[in-house]
Design a protein around this motif. Structure first.
Motif, PDB file in Angstrom:
ATOM      1  N   UNK A  97      12.244  46.309  19.137  1.00 60.04           N
ATOM      2  CA  UNK A  97      12.479  46.579  17.715  1.00 60.04           C
ATOM      3  C   UNK A  97      13.849  46.051  17.313  1.00 60.04           C
ATOM      4  N   UNK A  98      14.836  46.257  18.181  1.00 53.82           N
ATOM      5  CA  UNK A  98      16.180  45.747  17.910  1.00 53.82           C
ATOM      6  C   UNK A  98      16.157  44.213  17.835  1.00 53.82           C
ATOM      7  N   UNK A  99      15.433  43.581  18.759  1.00 52.47           N
ATOM      8  CA  UNK A  99      15.344  42.123  18.756  1.00 52.47           C
ATOM      9  C   UNK A  99      14.672  41.615  17.478  1.00 52.47           C
ATOM     10  N   UNK A 100      13.620  42.307  17.025  1.00 54.31           N
ATOM     11  CA  UNK A 100      12.924  41.899  15.800  1.00 54.31           C
ATOM     12  C   UNK A 100      13.838  42.054  14.589  1.00 54.31           C
ATOM     13  N   UNK A 101      14.571  43.159  14.544  1.00 53.88           N
ATOM     14  CA  UNK A 101      15.509  43.380  13.437  1.00 53.88           C
ATOM     15  C   UNK A 101      16.602  42.314  13.439  1.00 53.88           C
ATOM     16  N   UNK A 102      17.071  41.989  14.615  1.00 57.63           N
ATOM     17  CA  UNK A 102      18.107  40.963  14.746  1.00 57.63           C
ATOM     18  C   UNK A 102      17.588  39.596  14.285  1.00 57.63           C
ATOM     19  N   UNK A 103      16.336  39.278  14.658  1.00 62.19           N
ATOM     20  CA  UNK A 103      15.733  38.006  14.245  1.00 62.19           C
ATOM     21  C   UNK A 103      15.572  37.957  12.729  1.00 62.19           C
ATOM     22  N   UNK A 104      15.180  39.091  12.126  1.00 57.33           N
ATOM     23  CA  UNK A 104      15.058  39.144  10.662  1.00 57.33           C
ATOM     24  C   UNK A 104      16.415  38.900   9.997  1.00 57.33           C
ATOM     25  N   UNK A 105      17.454  39.525  10.543  1.00 54.86           N
ATOM     26  CA  UNK A 105      18.797  39.333   9.983  1.00 54.86           C
ATOM     27  C   UNK A 105      19.255  37.882  10.124  1.00 54.86           C
ATOM     28  N   UNK A 106      18.926  37.265  11.246  1.00 52.37           N
ATOM     29  CA  UNK A 106      19.280  35.854  11.447  1.00 52.37           C
ATOM     30  C   UNK A 106      18.581  34.980  10.417  1.00 52.37           C
ATOM     31  N   UNK A 107      17.303  35.265  10.171  1.00 54.78           N
ATOM     32  CA  UNK A 107      16.546  34.473   9.192  1.00 54.78           C
ATOM     33  C   UNK A 107      17.168  34.608   7.807  1.00 54.78           C
ATOM     34  N   UNK A 108      17.548  35.811   7.431  1.00 52.53           N
ATOM     35  CA  UNK A 108      18.194  36.036   6.126  1.00 52.53           C
ATOM     36  C   UNK A 108      19.523  35.297   6.074  1.00 52.53           C
ATOM     37  N   UNK A 109      20.297  35.386   7.147  1.00 54.31           N
ATOM     38  CA  UNK A 109      21.592  34.713   7.207  1.00 54.31           C
ATOM     39  C   UNK A 109      21.429  33.198   7.069  1.00 54.31           C
ATOM     40  N   UNK A 110      20.456  32.625   7.798  1.00 53.68           N
ATOM     41  CA  UNK A 110      20.243  31.178   7.714  1.00 53.68           C
ATOM     42  C   UNK A 110      19.786  30.757   6.326  1.00 53.68           C
ATOM     43  N   UNK A 111      18.954  31.574   5.679  1.00 54.31           N
ATOM     44  CA  UNK A 111      18.557  31.277   4.294  1.00 54.31           C
ATOM     45  C   UNK A 111      19.774  31.254   3.377  1.00 54.31           C
ATOM     46  N   UNK A 112      20.665  32.225   3.552  1.00 50.43           N
ATOM     47  CA  UNK A 112      21.875  32.275   2.725  1.00 50.43           C
ATOM     48  C   UNK A 112      22.746  31.047   2.974  1.00 50.43           C
ATOM     49  N   UNK A 113      22.861  30.646   4.228  1.00 48.79           N
ATOM     50  CA  UNK A 113      23.676  29.474   4.557  1.00 48.79           C
ATOM     51  C   UNK A 113      23.092  28.210   3.928  1.00 48.79           C
ATOM     52  N   UNK A 114      21.768  28.083   3.967  1.00 50.03           N
ATOM     53  CA  UNK A 114      21.128  26.914   3.358  1.00 50.03           C
ATOM     54  C   UNK A 114      21.347  26.923   1.855  1.00 50.03           C
ATOM     55  N   UNK A 115      21.210  28.098   1.219  1.00 53.29           N
ATOM     56  CA  UNK A 115      21.458  28.201  -0.226  1.00 53.29           C
ATOM     57  C   UNK A 115      22.882  27.769  -0.566  1.00 53.29           C
ATOM     58  N   UNK A 116      23.840  28.237   0.222  1.00 54.88           N
ATOM     59  CA  UNK A 116      25.245  27.890  -0.021  1.00 54.88           C
ATOM     60  C   UNK A 116      25.468  26.383   0.159  1.00 54.88           C
ATOM     61  N   UNK A 117      24.858  25.810   1.211  1.00 57.63           N
ATOM     62  CA  UNK A 117      25.031  24.378   1.461  1.00 57.63           C
ATOM     63  C   UNK A 117      24.400  23.559   0.342  1.00 57.63           C
ATOM     64  N   UNK A 118      23.240  23.986  -0.168  1.00 59.66           N
ATOM     65  CA  UNK A 118      22.595  23.264  -1.269  1.00 59.66           C
ATOM     66  C   UNK A 118      23.458  23.295  -2.523  1.00 59.66           C
TER      67      UNK A 118
END
Length: 144
Positions: A97-118
């Motif tokens: 469950x911790x790993x899944x939560x961590x993966x979800x947070x990573x996905x959100x973080x990467x989306x934010x980074x892509x938005x910022x880069x765009x």
């Protein structure tokens, strides 16, 4: 020996017997279905000492201390083992469950980074359309 018996007798070595046969014979003897000599006769094994060697190698009997190595467990022992398994499974569940939560947070973080880069570089990074079909899949659709 009669001539017919001489023709049927084939001298064998330990290597001639498959592992599955050895284990099957050992299981039958340990379950009490056959004795050592009866198993040797039934399966055409050259000697009862061969079967005894298999029992020593592959059986559940402790030949050094002359006690069975498998002892039936009491209900309390079974309950304790099951409780330990439950604790282990709960720990594993919490970890995943911790790993899944961590993966979800990573996905959100990467989306934010892509938005910022765009925004910063003013270039589209994400694809807006679906990927095009390959030539082979187009050809398959045409055939149908």
């Amino acid at each position: 020996m009669t001539e017919e018996a001489k023709r049927k007798y084939i001298k064998r070595t330990q290597k001639d017997y498959s592992m599955s046969l050895k284990l099957h014979v050992v299981q039958e003897i340990e379950r009490g279905e056959l004795g050592i000599k009866a198993a040797a006769r039934k399966y055409g094994i050259q000697s009862h000492s061969t079967v005894t060697n298999w029992l020593r190698k592959y059986g559940n009997f402790d030949w050094e201390h002359q006690t069975p190595s498998y002892m039936p467990k009491s209900k309390d022992q079974k309950i304790l083992e099951l409780e330990q398994k439950i604790k282990l499974l709960e720990k594993q569940k919490a970890f995943w469950e911790h790993q899944a939560e961590r993966a979800d947070k990573k996905a959100i973080f990467f989306d934010m980074m892509i938005d910022m880069a765009e925004k910063e570089f003013k270039i589209p990074i994400r694809k807006n359309s679906l990927p095009e079909e390959s030539n082979t899949s187009k050809q398959r659709k045409k055939k149908q």
